[in-house]
Structures are given as C-alpha cells and as structure tokens.
Motif scaffolding. Structure first.
Motif, PDB file in Angstrom:
ATOM      1  N   VAL A 144      60.737  88.414  22.430  1.00  0.00           N
ATOM      2  CA  VAL A 144      62.054  88.086  22.999  1.00  0.00           C
ATOM      3  C   VAL A 144      62.450  89.140  24.034  1.00  0.00           C
ATOM      4  O   VAL A 144      62.937  88.816  25.129  1.00  0.00           O
ATOM      5  N   LYS A 176      57.997  89.153  16.913  1.00  0.00           N
ATOM      6  CA  LYS A 176      58.823  88.083  17.488  1.00  0.00           C
ATOM      7  C   LYS A 176      59.951  88.694  18.328  1.00  0.00           C
ATOM      8  O   LYS A 176      60.214  88.247  19.454  1.00  0.00           O
ATOM      9  N   GLN A 177      60.595  89.735  17.792  1.00  0.00           N
ATOM     10  CA  GLN A 177      61.658  90.399  18.539  1.00  0.00           C
ATOM     11  C   GLN A 177      61.106  91.038  19.809  1.00  0.00           C
ATOM     12  O   GLN A 177      61.732  90.986  20.879  1.00  0.00           O
ATOM     13  N   GLU A 227      60.548  88.842  27.305  1.00  0.00           N
ATOM     14  CA  GLU A 227      61.113  87.773  28.135  1.00  0.00           C
ATOM     15  C   GLU A 227      62.427  88.222  28.772  1.00  0.00           C
ATOM     16  O   GLU A 227      62.679  87.966  29.950  1.00  0.00           O
ATOM     17  N   ASP A 228      63.256  88.927  27.987  1.00  0.00           N
ATOM     18  CA  ASP A 228      64.533  89.409  28.518  1.00  0.00           C
ATOM     19  C   ASP A 228      64.342  90.417  29.655  1.00  0.00           C
ATOM     20  O   ASP A 228      65.163  90.488  30.580  1.00  0.00           O
ATOM     21  N   GLN A 288      54.263  81.446  22.220  1.00  0.00           N
ATOM     22  CA  GLN A 288      54.607  82.407  23.268  1.00  0.00           C
ATOM     23  C   GLN A 288      53.384  83.141  23.794  1.00  0.00           C
ATOM     24  O   GLN A 288      53.307  83.453  24.987  1.00  0.00           O
TER      25      GLN A 288
END
Length: 397
Positions: free
Chosen positions: A285, A281-282, A288-289, A71
């Motif tokens: 995410v 990692k969260q 991206e959201d 990522q």
C-alpha cells in the motif's frame, strides 16, 4: 444486527488507536539506520501492521494473500492470464532453491547455465551442486556485468534447459542487462527456461516479465518493497509452471504444489508467516502511495547520487564503473591499505549508522545500501558521521 455492527465499529476504533500508539512508540525506539541490502529500515506503519493475530485459514488472512498475489503481478506488468505469483515461507534463497528444485527436468540430459558475477550467482551454483543438477558456470568479473558476446558463445555450446542470472548482484552493486540476456537466451534456445533472481531489485527497478522474456522471477519481502523478513515469492509463467508437476526434488519447496494449493483453497500448504504478510500488505500500500516503482526508484537514485558524490569528496572510490552500476547498493574501496574497516564500522554503528562489509574476495571493499525507508536527510547524516569517523581515525593513527 445493529448491536454487532456497533461492536465491530468499536473494536476497529480501538485497534486504530492502539496502532497509532504503537507507531509513535516504535518511532521513538528507532535506533539504527540500516544502509544495507536487506533486511532494511521499514516504516512504523509497516511494523505496526504486524501487531495483529490472524489464523492461517481466516477469511481476512486469505484476502491478504490474494491481494499480495495480485499486486505482485501488477508490479511486474504481468497479466494474470500468463503469469502467477506464489509466496513461499523462508528467506529469498528458499524461493531460489524452490525454482531450481521444481523447474529443472529430472533427466540426465538437463543442464543449467548459471551466470555468476559474485556471491549470489555462486550460491545458485552451490544449490545445483547440492541437488546433483548438471550445471555450468559462466563467470564474469565481480565489478562488471555479464558479457553478452561470451554468453552467446556459451549458449551455443550446449543444449541448456535452464539459464539463471542475478539481476542486481549485491556483492558489488552490478546490475545485469536481464532484458538483453533473456532475448539472447530465447533466440538461441527458444525452449530454455529463463530464471531471474531479482532479490534486491524488484519493486525499485522497472521490470516487465514479457520484455525480459522471463519464465520465473524471485524476490523477497524484505527488500525494495520494504516489508520485513519471513517469506519470498516467485513470479512464474503459468504455462512453464504447469510442466513442473511432480518434478520437485523436495516436498516443502515444491513450487507447483504450493501454486496448486493456493489456486484451490487460497491457502499455504504449511503454516504461513501471517504477521510478515500483514506487514507486506501494508508495504505494498505504501509503495503505491509513494507513486509506485518509478517514484521509489527516483528516491533511491537520489540517495545513491548523494552518497556517491559525498563519499568521493571524502576520498572513497567506487568499485563499479557507472555503465554497470545500479542504485540499490554501492561498493567502495578501502581508501588505503592500512584502513581498519572493523574500527570504521564500529564507530559508525555507535552513531546508529550500519553498513555492510564487502563480499568481493579479491578486493578490500565495503558496501552501502540506498534502499529501505531511507531518505536524502538520512544520507546526508550518514556522510556527516563518516566524515567525523574518518577524522577520529586519522587522529588515532
């Protein structure tokens, strides 16, 4: 087999319930809004992601590491055929030192050019001094970006092996033109290694490693990607990195060796910050959201606009002119020679609003960050608090 699947499903359901409870609990415990350049406010879901224990050799954790590396390259519009991402334990400065330790040739004719406009450029020069690396410092005023004409002359004056620049100098909020700098470096010194310290910008300012001509870029978990402190990361041009084998002056900060071990086994060489990486990692995410770098930048820009206009209305002048200023952090001058910043800070802290003191040696300033889990309503509330505090301080005089 069915029994095992049922048990795993029950465990996962329980974990989701616990995570929701922890998230709600942490939301109620949130005391301060951090208007700082990092560490900064994170979401309850990022915090709750840390509430698990994974082994450093656990398959699930290795998948987390692989996901993060992939990522990070995507965020930099970088191809895995040309670049690689290397996470390293410690603060972002550890990663900066790792790049210098590993990439500067251990030869008497190697020389680094440090472009410095504040405390973080000076820190790079200090690292070079500690490592006995030959270096020159091209200094620009703390409230202005790198002067490209002066840089052109400096690059022509010596066969530099490495050039380093801070993208967003959080001493002041200045943003340096890293694409133009990289183009100039490669035009005059094609084989020179170009290194960008993008600590406070990566994840919220669009950066393409090829467009920037970057060979190495460093940032940290606890900045614009909105993770928590514990590790930094290096994005490296693989062809350049492979030249660094056996070149590091340090074992734990050997960038090539860290890369080689990650490629071979997927593992860190030494104990990784497992909980921090789960949180990161969260955070990826959630980035991206939100809509990726462009949308996060849009929110930070809105924060900055509201802040700048509101502080101007309250009598505070920005230090950096708009042509050199970014939207990550903003420096303000003291409104008068008698301004008591310590009292100002304490009164705002009592209201749950945390600012940063200034770092510009020649100017009386303080700084307000626009990044992290901060939104327009938070900025408006801060401005209300600033107004209240100023009125209180005026009455106390």
């Amino acid at each position: 087999m069915k029994g095992a699947q049922l048990l795993r499903s029950l465990v996962l359901d329980r974990q989701r319930v616990v995570m929701r409870m922890l998230s709600a609990r942490m939301s109620s415990l949130q005391e301060n809004k951090l208007f700082t350049p990092g560490p900064l406010n994170t979401t309850p879901t990022v915090k709750s992601a840390m509430m698990r224990d994974l082994g450093s050799r656990d398959t699930e954790f290795l998948e987390v590491v692989a996901y993060i590396r992939t990522q990070l390259l995507k965020l930099a519009d970088a191809s895995a055929d040309e670049f690689t991402a290397i996470p390293l334990q410690g603060s972002g400065t550890y990663s900066v030192e790792s790049v210098l330790q590993s990439t500067v040739p251990r030869t008497s004719d190697s020389r680094v050019l440090v472009l410095s406009g504040g405390a973080y450029g000076e820190r790079i020069a200090k690292i070079c001094s500690y490592l006995s690396i030959n270096h020159d410092v091209l200094t620009n005023p703390a409230d202005t970006a790198v002067d490209l004409e002066k840089l052109k002359g400096q690059l022509s004056s010596a066969p530099y092996t490495n050039v380093c620049v801070v993208h967003c100098e959080t001493t002041s909020g200045v943003v340096n033109p890293v694409e133009n700098i990289g183009s100039l470096v490669k035009q005059i010194l094609p084989d020179c290694t170009y290194f960008i310290d993008a600590m406070s910008s990566f994840g919220a300012v669009k950066l393409n490693l090829n467009t920037c001509h970057a060979d190495f870029l460093v940032s940290s978990a606890n900045k614009c990607i909105q993770g928590v402190p514990g590790f930094g990361f290096v994005l490296a041009r693989t062809s350049k990195l492979l030249q660094c084998k056996d070149n590091s002056r340090s074992l734990s900060l050997d960038l090539y060796d860290q890369y080689a071990n990650l490629e071979k086994s997927g593992m860190f060489r030494f104990t990784p910050p497992t909980h921090t990486m789960l949180a990161f990692k969260q955070a990826l995410v959630e980035l991206e959201d939100e809509g990726g770098v462009d949308k996060r930048a849009e929110r930070y820009k809105q924060n900055n606009k509201l802040l700048s206009e509101g502080m101007k209305d309250l009598g505070f002048e920005q230090v950096v002119k708009s042509k050199d200023a970014g939207y990550i952090i903003t420096s303000f001058r003291y409104p008068s020679p008698s301004f008591d910043f310590d009292l100002f800070y304490d009164k705002l802290k009592a209201r749950g609003q945390v600012l940063y003191p200034g770092k510009m040696i020649s100017k009386d300033t303080f700084r307000i960050g626009n990044i992290g889990d901060i939104h327009a309503a938070d900025v408006r509330h801060l401005l209300t608090c600033v107004q209240e505090v100023c009125q209180e301080m005026s009455r106390d005089v």
